[in-house]
Design a protein around this motif. Sequence first.
Motif, mmCIF file in Angstrom:
data_model
loop_
_atom_site.group_PDB
_atom_site.id
_atom_site.type_symbol
_atom_site.label_atom_id
_atom_site.label_comp_id
_atom_site.label_asym_id
_atom_site.label_seq_id
_atom_site.Cartn_x
_atom_site.Cartn_y
_atom_site.Cartn_z
ATOM 1 N N MET A 52 -4.932 -5.599 8.073
ATOM 2 C CA MET A 52 -5.601 -6.877 7.858
ATOM 3 C C MET A 52 -6.560 -6.816 6.668
ATOM 4 N N THR A 53 -6.236 -5.959 5.693
ATOM 5 C CA THR A 53 -7.049 -5.831 4.482
ATOM 6 C C THR A 53 -6.287 -6.406 3.293
ATOM 7 N N MET A 54 -6.840 -7.455 2.685
ATOM 8 C CA MET A 54 -6.136 -8.171 1.622
ATOM 9 C C MET A 54 -5.874 -7.291 0.410
ATOM 10 N N GLU A 55 -6.862 -6.435 0.044
ATOM 11 C CA GLU A 55 -6.688 -5.604 -1.136
ATOM 12 C C GLU A 55 -5.452 -4.712 -1.031
ATOM 13 N N LEU A 56 -5.153 -4.254 0.180
ATOM 14 C CA LEU A 56 -4.000 -3.379 0.332
ATOM 15 C C LEU A 56 -2.693 -4.155 0.208
ATOM 16 N N TRP A 57 -2.677 -5.401 0.650
ATOM 17 C CA TRP A 57 -1.473 -6.205 0.446
ATOM 18 C C TRP A 57 -1.175 -6.313 -1.053
ATOM 19 N N GLN A 58 -2.216 -6.505 -1.840
ATOM 20 C CA GLN A 58 -2.028 -6.630 -3.290
ATOM 21 C C GLN A 58 -1.603 -5.301 -3.914
ATOM 22 N N LEU A 59 -2.202 -4.192 -3.430
ATOM 23 C CA LEU A 59 -1.836 -2.888 -3.957
ATOM 24 C C LEU A 59 -0.371 -2.560 -3.694
ATOM 25 N N GLY A 60 0.145 -3.051 -2.598
ATOM 26 C CA GLY A 60 1.544 -2.807 -2.295
ATOM 27 C C GLY A 60 2.486 -3.351 -3.350
ATOM 28 N N HIS A 61 2.044 -4.379 -4.068
ATOM 29 C CA HIS A 61 2.878 -4.976 -5.114
ATOM 30 C C HIS A 61 2.678 -4.313 -6.471
ATOM 31 N N THR A 62 1.547 -3.622 -6.653
ATOM 32 C CA THR A 62 1.214 -3.123 -7.981
ATOM 33 C C THR A 62 1.164 -1.597 -8.091
ATOM 34 N N VAL A 63 1.134 -0.888 -6.979
ATOM 35 C CA VAL A 63 0.969 0.558 -7.025
ATOM 36 C C VAL A 63 2.145 1.212 -7.745
ATOM 37 N N ASP A 64 1.829 2.242 -8.501
ATOM 38 C CA ASP A 64 2.865 2.985 -9.223
ATOM 39 C C ASP A 64 3.863 3.584 -8.239
ATOM 40 N N ARG A 65 5.152 3.444 -8.528
ATOM 41 C CA ARG A 65 6.179 3.873 -7.568
ATOM 42 C C ARG A 65 6.206 5.390 -7.398
ATOM 43 N N PHE A 66 5.903 6.137 -8.462
ATOM 44 C CA PHE A 66 5.829 7.592 -8.315
ATOM 45 C C PHE A 66 4.700 7.972 -7.364
ATOM 46 N N ARG A 67 3.546 7.354 -7.535
ATOM 47 C CA ARG A 67 2.417 7.646 -6.655
ATOM 48 C C ARG A 67 2.724 7.236 -5.216
ATOM 49 N N LEU A 68 3.411 6.118 -5.064
ATOM 50 C CA LEU A 68 3.769 5.672 -3.724
ATOM 51 C C LEU A 68 4.746 6.643 -3.077
ATOM 52 N N ILE A 184 -10.609 2.660 3.751
ATOM 53 C CA ILE A 184 -11.680 2.086 2.928
ATOM 54 C C ILE A 184 -11.335 2.093 1.447
ATOM 55 N N ALA A 185 -10.526 3.035 1.001
ATOM 56 C CA ALA A 185 -10.218 3.168 -0.423
ATOM 57 C C ALA A 185 -9.672 1.887 -1.060
ATOM 58 N N PRO A 186 -8.860 1.081 -0.373
ATOM 59 C CA PRO A 186 -8.323 -0.105 -1.044
ATOM 60 C C PRO A 186 -9.343 -1.196 -1.305
ATOM 61 N N THR A 187 -10.505 -1.157 -0.669
ATOM 62 C CA THR A 187 -11.463 -2.247 -0.778
ATOM 63 C C THR A 187 -12.217 -2.195 -2.107
ATOM 64 N N GLU A 188 -12.684 -3.354 -2.541
ATOM 65 C CA GLU A 188 -13.438 -3.451 -3.789
ATOM 66 C C GLU A 188 -14.840 -2.891 -3.653
ATOM 67 N N GLU A 189 -15.320 -2.768 -2.417
ATOM 68 C CA GLU A 189 -16.689 -2.300 -2.217
ATOM 69 C C GLU A 189 -16.909 -0.894 -2.763
ATOM 70 N N VAL A 190 -15.886 -0.048 -2.698
ATOM 71 C CA VAL A 190 -16.024 1.304 -3.230
ATOM 72 C C VAL A 190 -16.328 1.254 -4.722
ATOM 73 N N VAL A 191 -15.624 0.418 -5.444
ATOM 74 C CA VAL A 191 -15.834 0.282 -6.887
ATOM 75 C C VAL A 191 -17.207 -0.310 -7.179
ATOM 76 N N LEU A 192 -17.590 -1.337 -6.441
ATOM 77 C CA LEU A 192 -18.874 -1.998 -6.676
ATOM 78 C C LEU A 192 -20.040 -1.070 -6.390
ATOM 79 N N LEU A 193 -19.963 -0.341 -5.287
ATOM 80 C CA LEU A 193 -21.046 0.583 -4.936
ATOM 81 C C LEU A 193 -21.177 1.689 -5.987
#
Length: 290
Positions: A52-68, A184-193
């Motif tokens: 139920m984390t929106m950032e991860l839904w978006q990452l699923g579309h953009t993450v590098d396929r090798f990393r995935l 927690i890693a997918p959330t924007e809060e990590v970057v902001l903090l």
Amino acid sequence: MSIDDQPTTADPDIRASEARPDTQGAEDGRNLFRGVGRAFGGALLFSLPLLMTMELWQLGHTVDRFRLGLLVLLTALLVLGLARVFGAGAGGTGFTGHLVDTGVALLVAVIAAGLVLTVLAVVNPIGDWQDAVSVVAIEALPAAIGASYARSQLGEGSQKGEAAGYQHELFLMAAGAVVFAANIAPTEEVVLLAAKMSEVHTAALVVLSVVFMHGFVYSVGFKGQEHADRPVHAFVTLTVVGYVIALAISAYVLWTFGRFDGLGMVAIVSETVVLALPASLGAAAARLIL
């Protein structure tokens, strides 16, 4: 034939074999069903925050396929290691049994994540199956760990695993760190903090994380608290090493999700230290409950 040679139904073994139906197959089926049910529950328990984390839904579309792909491979290896640590499940003992348990945990994790995401209209497995696979693959990391843990540790008569000792402790800390970091890693809060923190804040957070980690395991009286006969040795070999593991896992997860792309070393270190706070607490919790 004499009377003594004639079979008699008074023989207790004969009566038992006649009266007792063959229920082994039915019992095995019930045990398998209960095991899969526990795995499904554990998968949801560990992965629902990510589901139920929106950032991860978006990452699923953009993450590098090798990393995935690397993430999926490492997830499978981690679950295989947990199968060995936690002990025999329905798959039985030995390497083949652990492979079976690993396959079941991964399959249940994918089904649980895919089902929830489909019902929530996050993915469309029929109309857009490629993106659905990417999103579910990321979500399956904590789900598979939860499924593996639940099948082996929450069942009746669960068995101890083969691994023990120092490596056992380190592996469990790594597994706990993975679950907390991945949530927690997918959330924007990590970057902001990390962007708001100075070098002094970063250093203070490292100290605070280590203090929390050590205190949770040895000082505050949680169930499963450990006793250190050699406190300094335990601090160095377990707490400090465990924090280093949490840092490494935090850095890897952030790299996988592309959080380091285009950043300098100071920002990379800051983000890693921020994520290592929950990751280190996850490592400490794993030592207490596993």
